[in-house]
Design a protein around this motif. Sequence first.
Motif, PDB file in Angstrom:
ATOM      1  N   THR A 266       8.435 -11.846  28.510  1.00  0.00           N
ATOM      2  CA  THR A 266       8.287 -10.389  28.557  1.00  0.00           C
ATOM      3  C   THR A 266       7.546  -9.900  27.321  1.00  0.00           C
ATOM      4  O   THR A 266       7.895 -10.271  26.196  1.00  0.00           O
ATOM      5  CB  THR A 266       9.659  -9.696  28.648  1.00  0.00           C
ATOM      6  N   VAL A 267       6.525  -9.090  27.553  1.00  0.00           N
ATOM      7  CA  VAL A 267       5.759  -8.457  26.478  1.00  0.00           C
ATOM      8  C   VAL A 267       5.971  -6.955  26.583  1.00  0.00           C
ATOM      9  O   VAL A 267       5.807  -6.370  27.654  1.00  0.00           O
ATOM     10  CB  VAL A 267       4.260  -8.782  26.587  1.00  0.00           C
ATOM     11  N   THR A 268       6.359  -6.335  25.493  1.00  0.00           N
ATOM     12  CA  THR A 268       6.554  -4.883  25.465  1.00  0.00           C
ATOM     13  C   THR A 268       5.631  -4.268  24.425  1.00  0.00           C
ATOM     14  O   THR A 268       5.324  -4.881  23.393  1.00  0.00           O
ATOM     15  CB  THR A 268       8.015  -4.522  25.134  1.00  0.00           C
ATOM     16  N   SER A 269       5.196  -3.045  24.730  1.00  0.00           N
ATOM     17  CA  SER A 269       4.304  -2.349  23.808  1.00  0.00           C
ATOM     18  C   SER A 269       4.353  -0.853  24.107  1.00  0.00           C
ATOM     19  O   SER A 269       4.625  -0.432  25.245  1.00  0.00           O
ATOM     20  CB  SER A 269       2.874  -2.863  23.938  1.00  0.00           C
TER      21      SER A 269
ATOM     22  N   SER B 154       4.375  -5.650  35.910  1.00  0.00           N
ATOM     23  CA  SER B 154       4.482  -4.695  34.811  1.00  0.00           C
ATOM     24  C   SER B 154       5.340  -3.508  35.210  1.00  0.00           C
ATOM     25  O   SER B 154       5.598  -3.257  36.392  1.00  0.00           O
ATOM     26  CB  SER B 154       3.094  -4.206  34.386  1.00  0.00           C
TER      27      SER B 154
ATOM     28  N   ASP C 204      17.939  -3.887  32.827  1.00  0.00           N
ATOM     29  CA  ASP C 204      17.550  -2.522  33.209  1.00  0.00           C
ATOM     30  C   ASP C 204      18.740  -1.864  33.893  1.00  0.00           C
ATOM     31  O   ASP C 204      18.793  -1.729  35.118  1.00  0.00           O
ATOM     32  CB  ASP C 204      16.331  -2.557  34.131  1.00  0.00           C
TER      33      ASP C 204
ATOM     34  N   SER D 286       7.003   3.342  26.446  1.00  0.00           N
ATOM     35  CA  SER D 286       7.196   1.896  26.422  1.00  0.00           C
ATOM     36  C   SER D 286       6.784   1.288  27.754  1.00  0.00           C
ATOM     37  O   SER D 286       7.240   1.714  28.807  1.00  0.00           O
ATOM     38  CB  SER D 286       8.665   1.570  26.140  1.00  0.00           C
TER      39      SER D 286
ATOM     40  N   SER E  12       6.108  -2.627  29.753  1.00  0.00           N
ATOM     41  CA  SER E  12       6.479  -4.045  29.669  1.00  0.00           C
ATOM     42  C   SER E  12       5.732  -4.838  30.735  1.00  0.00           C
ATOM     43  O   SER E  12       5.415  -4.316  31.809  1.00  0.00           O
ATOM     44  CB  SER E  12       7.999  -4.225  29.855  1.00  0.00           C
ATOM     45  N   TRP E  13       5.461  -6.087  30.391  1.00  0.00           N
ATOM     46  CA  TRP E  13       4.828  -7.026  31.309  1.00  0.00           C
ATOM     47  C   TRP E  13       5.696  -8.282  31.354  1.00  0.00           C
ATOM     48  O   TRP E  13       6.037  -8.845  30.307  1.00  0.00           O
ATOM     49  CB  TRP E  13       3.435  -7.411  30.835  1.00  0.00           C
ATOM     50  N   MET E  14       6.064  -8.701  32.549  1.00  0.00           N
ATOM     51  CA  MET E  14       6.893  -9.889  32.708  1.00  0.00           C
ATOM     52  C   MET E  14       6.096 -10.960  33.443  1.00  0.00           C
ATOM     53  O   MET E  14       5.602 -10.737  34.549  1.00  0.00           O
ATOM     54  CB  MET E  14       8.180  -9.588  33.486  1.00  0.00           C
TER      55      MET E  14
ATOM     56  N   CYS F 150       2.557  -5.112  20.160  1.00  0.00           N
ATOM     57  CA  CYS F 150       3.116  -5.960  21.224  1.00  0.00           C
ATOM     58  C   CYS F 150       4.245  -6.838  20.662  1.00  0.00           C
ATOM     59  O   CYS F 150       4.110  -7.445  19.599  1.00  0.00           O
ATOM     60  CB  CYS F 150       2.036  -6.845  21.836  1.00  0.00           C
ATOM     61  N   THR F 151       5.326  -6.900  21.409  1.00  0.00           N
ATOM     62  CA  THR F 151       6.462  -7.757  21.079  1.00  0.00           C
ATOM     63  C   THR F 151       6.692  -8.715  22.238  1.00  0.00           C
ATOM     64  O   THR F 151       6.773  -8.288  23.393  1.00  0.00           O
ATOM     65  CB  THR F 151       7.733  -6.917  20.846  1.00  0.00           C
TER      66      THR F 151
END
Length: 881
Positions: free
Chosen positions: A63-66, A97, A201, A235, A237-239, A273-274
């Motif tokens: 998972t990338v969050t930004s 996403s 979630d 926010s 997110s991409w999974m 990005c995290t």
Amino acid sequence: MRGRTPLVFRRALSEPLLLAAAFGSILLATTTLVALMTYAASVTDRGVRQAVETAPLTLTSTTVTSSVKADDYARIDRMVRDGITRGYAGVPHRVVSGARSDSYAMPGQEGREQPDLTRFATYDDLRERADLVAGAWPAESPAGTAGTVEAALSQPAAEAMRVAPGGEFAVVGRLDGRTVKVKVAGVFRLRASDGDRWAGDELLRNGTQVGDYTTYGPLVVPATTFVNRFATSVSASWMAVPDLSGLIHEDLRPLAASVTGIAATLRGGCTGCTVSTGLPAMLTQLDRAALVARSTMLIPVLQLLVLAAYALTLTARLLSDHRRMEVALLRSRGAGSVRLAALAGGEALLVALPCAVAAPYLAPLLLALVGGSGTPLWQNPGATTFAISAAVTLACAVLLALPAVRGARRTYVEEQGARGRGDRQGILQRAGADLALLVVAALAIWQLQRYGAPVTETTGGNLGIDPLIVIGPALALLCGGLLGLRLVPLVSRILERATTRRPGFAAAVGVRQVSRRPARYSGPALLLTMAVAIGALSLATSATWRQSQDDQARHLAGADLRVAAEQGDPADGFSALPGVTALTPVHRVRAYMGGGDVDLLAADAARLPEVMLLRPDLSDAPLATLASRLAGDGATLPVVVTDDLAKERTLTIGASPVPVHVVGTVQAMPGTPAGASAVLADLTALRAVTKAPAKATEWWLATSGHDTSAAAAALAKQGASVTEVAALSRQLRDDPLAGGLRGALVLGFVAALAFAVLGFLVNAAVSARERRSEFALLGALGVGFRQMLGLLAVEQSFVIGLSLVGGTLLAAAVALAVVPSIVLTGQATAVTPPVVLDIPWPGIAALALGVGAVLLAVIFGLARSLHRRGPGGVLRSGEDR
């Protein structure tokens, strides 16, 4: 024509019995070792595939969050997807996403200081993971408009907000004060099968999230609508959801390193990005588990290798002894050592080479014969398989030729002088090699117990198989058998003294024969001892492994059946289930104690002894005693804790500290994960101390005879969430990485018994053939079949009895030192609860009786064959002049 036949062929055909035995030994050894290596690779790859295919999405996904805005969303989206694609290095995957907006005040509450809130959100895979209950999916809002926004709500959110499809309302932004009109286009329900996708979630799953504020929703809108209307530093997110079904063992570490590099790839163009993922850690652990599984399966391989080497050496020694005079005569007529060595080597290759070709094709059949644990067994042999087969057969050829090469230096006179003399000890014993092997084996087993697996970390930081640890059990069996051989001369002399004072022909002559030439019988005794020891050790390891799987299942479940509690009090319904004999409500909650989180279990203490599955050796007192100590009526809560919490005196539940009094300890708490710190309390006492309802979160049930099938089937029809001991046990036993050792043991067990019977048969037949003149003279003197059978039985029963007893005791000693250290979980971790050695004495006794019966049948057949041969032909042949 006879003169044109090469000498090596004529020489081989002159000894059909011994060369047939050598061929059988080499073929059996090569086929079994190829089968074991094929099995180990197949089981490891199957275990890796099963582990990655059944792993939860929370572990396999990345998972990338930004934080994104409308004007940079497309750039960040493209950058993230490209970085993930590079990180997964050719592994098929899909990127989904989602994004969530800032907070909006619920209708009519915009003026309140602490209003109820809602949020807008978008998920590009929601439609395929949810079912519409009513209405339709929302349509996109045209760009640049400020009209009504169509949104969809989950069923729990629609019920909590009291809206239905077609309903309209307005919400006000908490940050910008902007009013947004919303029309509910449809209501959906998430599919239960996709629960992992929405882990974390809580708002989407439950429709309501309670914290400092109560939030409802989210209001799900199309992606274009969200970017155009709500992407204001929100926010996103991409999974990445990979398809790992094609992974093999060799792919694990490279993929882990590649996925770890995603963060560094994105850092240059997306500073906000995290990246979070559990995949590298899972793959690294799985790689270790696969390596440990292969290394533990090497243990029976090496045991069998040592046994095969000795069996072949024994056959080669018999062949060399039988040809002593022939070799000496050839040497006296001008044949040099090189010529004789080439002749012995050519004969060995003549026997071994067909095995190298046949073994790769016979190995799958052997696997199918003993049961392949569901692995795909038949496959065309590859280059690696033929390479292993060739290496094994070449080593066997060397072992077969070595005694002949070594004996080629003796002259005819030296052979005549040596003939008839029997050494009382073998060369290894005379050199003290058995004692040296004992030291090495003890060091290897000590390291195995210390490291817990035959895998250690190399100087470069990588994991590798420690050859000393892997070969330790095989060395222990070998040196144990060699040390046992030191008793052969002593026991034979004692028996000789005992039989000479008693009347009886067979006993006196048979024991005298053994006492005269103990070294002749030491070889078969060692072979049989090791074979019996390997068989008994295999039985002990298999029984211990099965018991360990059951113990793990009972510990994880905590009770025969564990059922998640629903609304209301279902105690009456549970007690009416078929086979249920007792039940108790259990309140399970995460609490804080001793500097970390713990699992708190509160149950009806009076029912615990009937329900909880606690292995007696895990606690400092019986379960009934511990349960009686849990009752409390004061301000301090009596608790039973895991050993690491024994000195703690305060338990924090939520934000409330509760003083506790430790009344007992356990090594591991039933119903909790392996290695978890846990606290057990009485439910009534907990409610009294905390002044809180502490509702039951699950029910623990006990069934008659631990048979849960009927009750579990009834609960399944009700749609209840059930944890069942029998199902957990089946799941653990079906794990290829955990159970691969058992299949390898079965192969080793069958091959060891085959080697024992083959080696004993050949040695007894050759020994009887060499003494045909002796038996013919005895027959001429009037010795009948019964006396001849008794003579052979006394001689060979000495070997059989000593080997069966010694092999059993040796297996028990090695099992005590080794087995608890090689029975591990499928993740290559120590087992909880700890492994308890289980030696199946009835099975081992049946093994000893079966082997003894087969070998006695061999003796009977030899005696019958010798008795039928008349003395005339033997006495006239002059074979033994």
